[in-house]
Scaffold this motif. Sequence first.
Motif, PDB file in Angstrom:
ATOM      1  N   HIS A 263       0.830  -1.202   0.000  1.00 39.40           N
ATOM      2  CA  HIS A 263       0.000   0.000   0.000  1.00 39.40           C
ATOM      3  C   HIS A 263       0.870   1.260   0.000  1.00 39.40           C
ATOM      4  O   HIS A 263       0.586   2.211  -0.725  1.00 39.40           O
ATOM      5  CB  HIS A 263      -0.940   0.001   1.207  1.00 39.40           C
ATOM      6  N   LEU A 264       1.925   1.259   0.793  1.00 42.92           N
ATOM      7  CA  LEU A 264       2.823   2.418   0.823  1.00 42.92           C
ATOM      8  C   LEU A 264       3.532   2.586  -0.518  1.00 42.92           C
ATOM      9  O   LEU A 264       3.710   3.711  -0.986  1.00 42.92           O
ATOM     10  CB  LEU A 264       3.840   2.265   1.951  1.00 42.92           C
ATOM     11  N   ARG A 265       3.915   1.490  -1.129  1.00 42.39           N
ATOM     12  CA  ARG A 265       4.625   1.552  -2.409  1.00 42.39           C
ATOM     13  C   ARG A 265       3.706   2.009  -3.536  1.00 42.39           C
ATOM     14  O   ARG A 265       4.085   2.790  -4.387  1.00 42.39           O
ATOM     15  CB  ARG A 265       5.199   0.161  -2.723  1.00 42.39           C
ATOM     16  N   TRP A 266       2.478   1.504  -3.563  1.00 41.52           N
ATOM     17  CA  TRP A 266       1.591   1.774  -4.685  1.00 41.52           C
ATOM     18  C   TRP A 266       0.569   2.858  -4.394  1.00 41.52           C
ATOM     19  O   TRP A 266      -0.308   3.103  -5.211  1.00 41.52           O
ATOM     20  CB  TRP A 266       0.875   0.493  -5.111  1.00 41.52           C
ATOM     21  N   HIS A 267       0.663   3.501  -3.244  1.00 36.49           N
ATOM     22  CA  HIS A 267      -0.293   4.567  -2.916  1.00 36.49           C
ATOM     23  C   HIS A 267      -0.203   5.695  -3.933  1.00 36.49           C
ATOM     24  O   HIS A 267      -1.211   6.217  -4.384  1.00 36.49           O
ATOM     25  CB  HIS A 267      -0.046   5.074  -1.497  1.00 36.49           C
ATOM     26  N   GLU A 268       1.001   6.075  -4.246  1.00 39.58           N
ATOM     27  CA  GLU A 268       1.179   7.115  -5.257  1.00 39.58           C
ATOM     28  C   GLU A 268       1.143   6.468  -6.626  1.00 39.58           C
ATOM     29  O   GLU A 268       1.368   5.288  -6.779  1.00 39.58           O
ATOM     30  CB  GLU A 268       2.515   7.824  -5.043  1.00 39.58           C
ATOM     31  N   ARG A 269       0.880   7.261  -7.606  1.00 38.46           N
ATOM     32  CA  ARG A 269       0.771   6.716  -8.964  1.00 38.46           C
ATOM     33  C   ARG A 269       2.159   6.354  -9.488  1.00 38.46           C
ATOM     34  O   ARG A 269       3.006   7.205  -9.667  1.00 38.46           O
ATOM     35  CB  ARG A 269       0.122   7.729  -9.893  1.00 38.46           C
ATOM     36  N   ARG A 270       2.339   5.089  -9.708  1.00 35.03           N
ATOM     37  CA  ARG A 270       3.562   4.577 -10.316  1.00 35.03           C
ATOM     38  C   ARG A 270       3.163   3.484 -11.293  1.00 35.03           C
ATOM     39  O   ARG A 270       2.199   2.768 -11.051  1.00 35.03           O
ATOM     40  CB  ARG A 270       4.492   4.005  -9.256  1.00 35.03           C
ATOM     41  N   PRO A 271       3.921   3.323 -12.347  1.00 29.78           N
ATOM     42  CA  PRO A 271       3.576   2.261 -13.294  1.00 29.78           C
ATOM     43  C   PRO A 271       3.750   0.880 -12.653  1.00 29.78           C
ATOM     44  O   PRO A 271       4.645   0.665 -11.853  1.00 29.78           O
ATOM     45  CB  PRO A 271       4.553   2.464 -14.454  1.00 29.78           C
ATOM     46  N   VAL A 272       2.884  -0.034 -13.016  1.00 29.29           N
ATOM     47  CA  VAL A 272       2.908  -1.397 -12.491  1.00 29.29           C
ATOM     48  C   VAL A 272       3.175  -2.338 -13.649  1.00 29.29           C
ATOM     49  O   VAL A 272       2.401  -2.389 -14.603  1.00 29.29           O
ATOM     50  CB  VAL A 272       1.556  -1.754 -11.811  1.00 29.29           C
ATOM     51  N   SER A 273       4.243  -3.092 -13.541  1.00 27.39           N
ATOM     52  CA  SER A 273       4.562  -4.040 -14.608  1.00 27.39           C
ATOM     53  C   SER A 273       3.900  -5.384 -14.325  1.00 27.39           C
ATOM     54  O   SER A 273       3.439  -5.651 -13.208  1.00 27.39           O
ATOM     55  CB  SER A 273       6.080  -4.217 -14.711  1.00 27.39           C
ATOM     56  N   ASN A 274       3.864  -6.234 -15.342  1.00 26.48           N
ATOM     57  CA  ASN A 274       3.328  -7.583 -15.171  1.00 26.48           C
ATOM     58  C   ASN A 274       4.157  -8.371 -14.165  1.00 26.48           C
ATOM     59  O   ASN A 274       3.623  -9.172 -13.407  1.00 26.48           O
ATOM     60  CB  ASN A 274       3.285  -8.320 -16.505  1.00 26.48           C
ATOM     61  N   GLY A 275       5.460  -8.131 -14.151  1.00 23.91           N
ATOM     62  CA  GLY A 275       6.331  -8.825 -13.205  1.00 23.91           C
ATOM     63  C   GLY A 275       6.008  -8.463 -11.761  1.00 23.91           C
ATOM     64  O   GLY A 275       6.004  -9.329 -10.876  1.00 23.91           O
ATOM     65  N   GLU A 276       5.721  -7.196 -11.512  1.00 30.36           N
ATOM     66  CA  GLU A 276       5.364  -6.765 -10.155  1.00 30.36           C
ATOM     67  C   GLU A 276       4.008  -7.333  -9.736  1.00 30.36           C
ATOM     68  O   GLU A 276       3.839  -7.772  -8.597  1.00 30.36           O
ATOM     69  CB  GLU A 276       5.359  -5.233 -10.083  1.00 30.36           C
ATOM     70  N   MET A 277       3.068  -7.349 -10.658  1.00 29.92           N
ATOM     71  CA  MET A 277       1.760  -7.931 -10.363  1.00 29.92           C
ATOM     72  C   MET A 277       1.909  -9.436 -10.125  1.00 29.92           C
ATOM     73  O   MET A 277       1.281  -9.999  -9.225  1.00 29.92           O
ATOM     74  CB  MET A 277       0.804  -7.659 -11.519  1.00 29.92           C
ATOM     75  N   PHE A 278       2.754 -10.091 -10.919  1.00 30.31           N
ATOM     76  CA  PHE A 278       3.020 -11.520 -10.752  1.00 30.31           C
ATOM     77  C   PHE A 278       3.587 -11.803  -9.364  1.00 30.31           C
ATOM     78  O   PHE A 278       3.159 -12.748  -8.689  1.00 30.31           O
ATOM     79  CB  PHE A 278       3.995 -11.993 -11.836  1.00 30.31           C
TER      80      PHE A 278
END
Length: 174
Positions: free
Chosen positions: A81-96
């Motif tokens: 939540h702290l990492r993705w709270h701000e708008r940052r691009p999310v790659s498929n690898g991170e979602m994986f």
Amino acid sequence: MAVKLDLLTKITPSMASSAEANVEYAAGHKNMLQLIELRWIAVIGQVTTIAAAILLFGIALPLVHMLQVLSCLIAFNIASHLRWHERRPVSNGEMFLAILVDVSSLTVLLYLSGGTTNPFAFLYLLQVIVSAVLLDVLWTWSIVIITITCMAGLAAFAEPLALPFDHERGIGSL
């Protein structure tokens, strides 16, 4: 009016691909935030289920180890939540990797609570469905192979729980 029309006709291919990237970027970010919300719901459900199994059904679970797994999952979710709270691009690898954490925690909890005899073993299917919705094909197949391997490992190495027998109900107590 002519100026507006002139501006609209000067959209270049790089501008169009940039707009597509922004849409994909926003969708990936939103998907990650929804995955974090789903993980909070899962943690609440897991705590409730563990409490019900121990308090209502008298099943002896390794509570300390299960709470350690849930603590790690909670810590991961807070960090996410702290990492993705701000708008940052999310790659498929991170979602994986985020889905892989969910699969891993589910595997450990199932191992501690009866393996494949646990009625919640079907939740692997939910992980596969989430990955099919959120990830590209290669990443989804990777999750499928990992969940099959985890399920096979549980079938081979986990031991069923010793459930209390209700003598009044006989065989119906199961």
